[in-house]
Write a protein that holds these residues in place. Sequence first.
Motif, PDB file in Angstrom:
ATOM      1  N   TYR A   1      81.753 -33.027  27.917  1.00 27.19           N
ATOM      2  CA  TYR A   1      80.342 -32.627  27.964  1.00 27.19           C
ATOM      3  C   TYR A   1      80.022 -31.443  27.054  1.00 27.19           C
ATOM      4  O   TYR A   1      78.868 -31.236  26.668  1.00 27.19           O
ATOM      5  N   LYS A   2      81.029 -30.656  26.667  1.00 24.89           N
ATOM      6  CA  LYS A   2      80.776 -29.483  25.820  1.00 24.89           C
ATOM      7  C   LYS A   2      80.456 -29.872  24.380  1.00 24.89           C
ATOM      8  O   LYS A   2      79.865 -29.085  23.642  1.00 24.89           O
ATOM      9  N   ASN A   3      80.859 -31.058  23.972  1.00 26.92           N
ATOM     10  CA  ASN A   3      80.733 -31.457  22.577  1.00 26.92           C
ATOM     11  C   ASN A   3      79.444 -32.220  22.336  1.00 26.92           C
ATOM     12  O   ASN A   3      79.015 -33.028  23.165  1.00 26.92           O
TER      13      ASN A   3
ATOM     14  N   TRP B   1      83.881 -40.524  30.197  1.00 30.96           N
ATOM     15  CA  TRP B   1      84.244 -39.807  28.972  1.00 30.96           C
ATOM     16  C   TRP B   1      83.352 -38.578  28.795  1.00 30.96           C
ATOM     17  O   TRP B   1      83.830 -37.494  28.419  1.00 30.96           O
ATOM     18  N   LEU B   2      82.066 -38.736  29.096  1.00 28.53           N
ATOM     19  CA  LEU B   2      81.138 -37.604  28.992  1.00 28.53           C
ATOM     20  C   LEU B   2      81.522 -36.475  29.955  1.00 28.53           C
ATOM     21  O   LEU B   2      81.379 -35.299  29.617  1.00 28.53           O
TER      22      LEU B   2
ATOM     23  N   GLY C   1      78.898 -25.344  25.709  1.00 25.21           N
ATOM     24  CA  GLY C   1      78.499 -26.148  24.561  1.00 25.21           C
ATOM     25  C   GLY C   1      77.138 -25.851  23.963  1.00 25.21           C
ATOM     26  O   GLY C   1      76.725 -26.525  23.015  1.00 25.21           O
ATOM     27  N   TYR C   2      76.425 -24.848  24.474  1.00 27.58           N
ATOM     28  CA  TYR C   2      75.126 -24.492  23.901  1.00 27.58           C
ATOM     29  C   TYR C   2      75.313 -23.620  22.663  1.00 27.58           C
ATOM     30  O   TYR C   2      76.115 -22.679  22.675  1.00 27.58           O
ATOM     31  N   GLU C   3      74.559 -23.897  21.630  1.00 25.59           N
ATOM     32  CA  GLU C   3      74.556 -23.044  20.448  1.00 25.59           C
ATOM     33  C   GLU C   3      73.529 -21.928  20.572  1.00 25.59           C
ATOM     34  O   GLU C   3      73.660 -20.885  19.934  1.00 25.59           O
ATOM     35  N   SER C   4      72.497 -22.152  21.374  1.00 24.31           N
ATOM     36  CA  SER C   4      71.424 -21.177  21.537  1.00 24.31           C
ATOM     37  C   SER C   4      71.386 -20.683  22.980  1.00 24.31           C
ATOM     38  O   SER C   4      71.192 -21.466  23.919  1.00 24.31           O
TER      39      SER C   4
ATOM     40  N   ARG D   1      76.412 -29.869  31.775  1.00 29.41           N
ATOM     41  CA  ARG D   1      76.609 -28.535  31.199  1.00 29.41           C
ATOM     42  C   ARG D   1      76.052 -27.451  32.113  1.00 29.41           C
ATOM     43  O   ARG D   1      76.703 -26.425  32.370  1.00 29.41           O
ATOM     44  N   LEU D   2      74.842 -27.659  32.609  1.00 34.05           N
ATOM     45  CA  LEU D   2      74.182 -26.622  33.394  1.00 34.05           C
ATOM     46  C   LEU D   2      74.863 -26.413  34.745  1.00 34.05           C
ATOM     47  O   LEU D   2      74.981 -25.277  35.214  1.00 34.05           O
TER      48      LEU D   2
END
Length: 306
Positions: free
Chosen positions: A200-202, A195-196, A263-266, A240-241
Amino acid sequence: MSIQALAHQIARVAVIDGEHTTAFAPLCLYRSSARTDPTPCIYGLGLAVVAQGHKQVVAGEQVLNYGPGQSLLVSADLPVIGQIDQADVAHPFLCAYLALDARALLQMAAELDLPPAGREQVPRALSLNVIDTSLIEAVIRLVQLLEEPELVNTLAPLVQQEIMARLLVGPHGPNLRHIVAGGTPSHQVAQAMAWLRLNYKNDFPIDELAARAHMSPSTFRLHFRGLTGMSPLQYQKQLRLQEARQLMMNEALDAGTTAARVGYESASQFSRDYSRLFGEPPQRDIRRMRDPSASRAAAPVHRLAM
């Protein structure tokens, strides 16, 4: 002698360095005439057999070193860091990888009437064992079939079934049955990992993941780390990376756009995490990968790079 025979067969097909897909889709062959630096990639459910050379694989806290005469079984999708540490032109690294199907393994385990996996066991997604003669000979036959294209589609699936059966009854069997069999903690964690991979973006609360695995948060963390060698958050971050690296290579995106896509905010946090995993900031790493004179470790990350 069997290992030498496998090395000979792989070298006949994989005549140049790199990853070689074959006429039998689940089978890939690998060749490298030089050592590599540590390279992040994702391993999937399958069997890897090194015929020549040596490799180190790191998955979270787990470090495995394997070479000729050993088989590496990957029981769940897992971000790892791999490094070929023994290879040269005269003796290149040679490896065969066979992708496996979880449903077929589960059905075969039932047909073989094997004992159920113990629920108390916490296996690793990576397991290393000495390869027995019967298994190595089956792998050799599979690679040899590549030189008989008229027979590959008919016989290769049969040899693949033999290999799966030998894995289930051999040293890898208990780990493999524990992860693919429904109802075991490792299978429930593996389902959460799947599922991840899709989400993974969330961002997610650990309680939600634990609920998906029908476990308490503390039990889920324990089994997740036991299986993967890392926490759920570390697992998601590596997904993600590695996706970010592929996006920048394939779509020429800048670091800020890529950070948001995965999915990164920063963007600054993304750059820090990227540098820790890949050794350099995003743009510098991508420039190095695209430079033909760059080091051999700068090859693109594949779905699986055994």
